[in-house]
Scaffold this motif. Structure first.
Motif, PDB file in Angstrom:
ATOM      1  N   PRO A 193      35.260  35.859  39.797  1.00 54.08           N
ATOM      2  CA  PRO A 193      36.442  34.983  39.826  1.00 54.08           C
ATOM      3  C   PRO A 193      37.725  35.795  39.698  1.00 54.08           C
ATOM      4  N   LEU A 194      38.736  35.410  40.477  1.00 58.90           N
ATOM      5  CA  LEU A 194      39.954  36.211  40.489  1.00 58.90           C
ATOM      6  C   LEU A 194      41.164  35.371  40.864  1.00 58.90           C
ATOM      7  N   ASP A 224      43.296  39.124  34.965  1.00 58.89           N
ATOM      8  CA  ASP A 224      42.234  38.787  35.908  1.00 58.89           C
ATOM      9  C   ASP A 224      41.947  39.949  36.847  1.00 58.89           C
ATOM     10  N   VAL A 225      43.012  40.546  37.373  1.00 59.88           N
ATOM     11  CA  VAL A 225      42.832  41.641  38.326  1.00 59.88           C
ATOM     12  C   VAL A 225      42.204  42.845  37.634  1.00 59.88           C
ATOM     13  N   ARG A 226      42.643  43.115  36.429  1.00 65.82           N
ATOM     14  CA  ARG A 226      42.058  44.231  35.685  1.00 65.82           C
ATOM     15  C   ARG A 226      40.565  43.997  35.437  1.00 65.82           C
ATOM     16  N   SER A 227      40.207  42.773  35.074  1.00 64.63           N
ATOM     17  CA  SER A 227      38.798  42.441  34.839  1.00 64.63           C
ATOM     18  C   SER A 227      37.973  42.559  36.117  1.00 64.63           C
ATOM     19  N   PHE A 228      38.564  42.160  37.236  1.00 64.68           N
ATOM     20  CA  PHE A 228      37.914  42.261  38.539  1.00 64.68           C
ATOM     21  C   PHE A 228      37.570  43.712  38.859  1.00 64.68           C
ATOM     22  N   VAL A 229      38.529  44.595  38.661  1.00 62.76           N
ATOM     23  CA  VAL A 229      38.313  46.013  38.947  1.00 62.76           C
ATOM     24  C   VAL A 229      37.319  46.612  37.951  1.00 62.76           C
ATOM     25  N   GLU A 230      37.461  46.266  36.678  1.00 67.14           N
ATOM     26  CA  GLU A 230      36.543  46.800  35.666  1.00 67.14           C
ATOM     27  C   GLU A 230      35.103  46.366  35.925  1.00 67.14           C
ATOM     28  N   ALA A 231      34.924  45.100  36.329  1.00 67.69           N
ATOM     29  CA  ALA A 231      33.575  44.602  36.618  1.00 67.69           C
ATOM     30  C   ALA A 231      32.957  45.364  37.780  1.00 67.69           C
TER      31      ALA A 231
END
Length: 248
Positions: free
Chosen positions: A66-67, A74-81
């Motif tokens: 989800p983004l 959100d974007v940081r979590s997307f990249v980290e995931a």
């Protein structure tokens, strides 16, 4: 059109924002078919989860996350995931965008802010999230999706064009600052997508939909992205403009 295999670097980890439809979906399918591992981000999680399943059923590698690109977290979590799952991030395709066109004297300030938040701030959030990872890897590729509206301004598109001019400026600035990273800006012309659904002004929406009679499929932009990504590491394709042949 099929990109020759000699230009394709297989197996890159490619993050795509706005992957739930249009250009994002087309790019995901094209890149997965070429052997890249795609990470799909969008607010419509049901759409990207279904797309990831489709890609997997065809033998590709895709995950969904989800983004909302307007949220830096959100974007940081997307990249980290993506990094946690694959161990690296090779390409970010900053594709998420909105296009609620209107005349300036309509004073649709909420729509102006939405375009700034998604089309411009969302790209900046993406760059901020991947740069540290790519710097540490000493390699990476950022592909920013702009528009031919970043090359010219038409009535009702002043704010939209402003955001796309800005994306081109950001891309050029990032390119000049980078010696290990590749930066590509792709400017599509009329492309079949859901962007026109966000136009609330009935007359403007109808006019744009009439123009869309000559629009090219989103797969054309997927091919352009694949071409840029597939070049040898020492080759940086800086800018690609793709229009329907019939577009003036």
């Amino acid at each position: 059109m099929t990109i020759p295999s000699t230009t394709e670097a297989v197996g890159k980890v490619v993050l795509i924002t706005g992957a739930s439809g249009g250009i994002g979906e087309a790019a995901a399918r094209r890149l997965a078919a070429a052997g890249h591992r795609v990470v799909l981000g969008a607010r419509r999680t049901d759409r990207i989860e279904a797309l990831a399943k489709d890609i997997a059923a065809e033998g590709g590698d895709a995950t969904a996350h989800p983004l909302d690109v307007t949220s830096q977290g959100d974007v940081r979590s997307f990249v980290e995931a993506a990094h946690d799952h694959h161990g690296r991030v090779d390409v970010l395709v900053n594709n998420a965008g909105v296009m609620p066109l209107s005349r300036l004297d309509a004073l649709d300030v909420d729509a102006w802010n939405r375009m700034i938040d998604v089309n411009l701030r969302g790209v900046l959030h993406g760059i901020a999230a991947v740069l540290p990872v790519m710097r540490a890897q000493r390699s990476g590729h950022i592909v920013n999706i702009a528009s031919v509206s970043g090359l010219r301004v038409d009535p009702t598109a002043a704010v939209y064009s402003a955001t796309k001019f800005a994306v081109r400026a950001l891309s050029e600035g990032l390119r000049q600052e980078s010696r290990e990273l590749r930066v590509t800006v792709i400017s599509p012309g009329l492309t079949r997508s859901e962007l026109t659904d966000g136009i609330s002004d009935g007359d403007v929406r109808q006019a744009v939909r009439e123009q869309m009679a000559i629009a090219m499929p989103a797969t054309a932009i997927g091919e352009a992205i694949a071409y840029a990504i597939g070049q040898p590491p020492e080759v940086d394709v800086n800018e690609i403009v793709v229009r329907p042949t019939a577009q003036g």
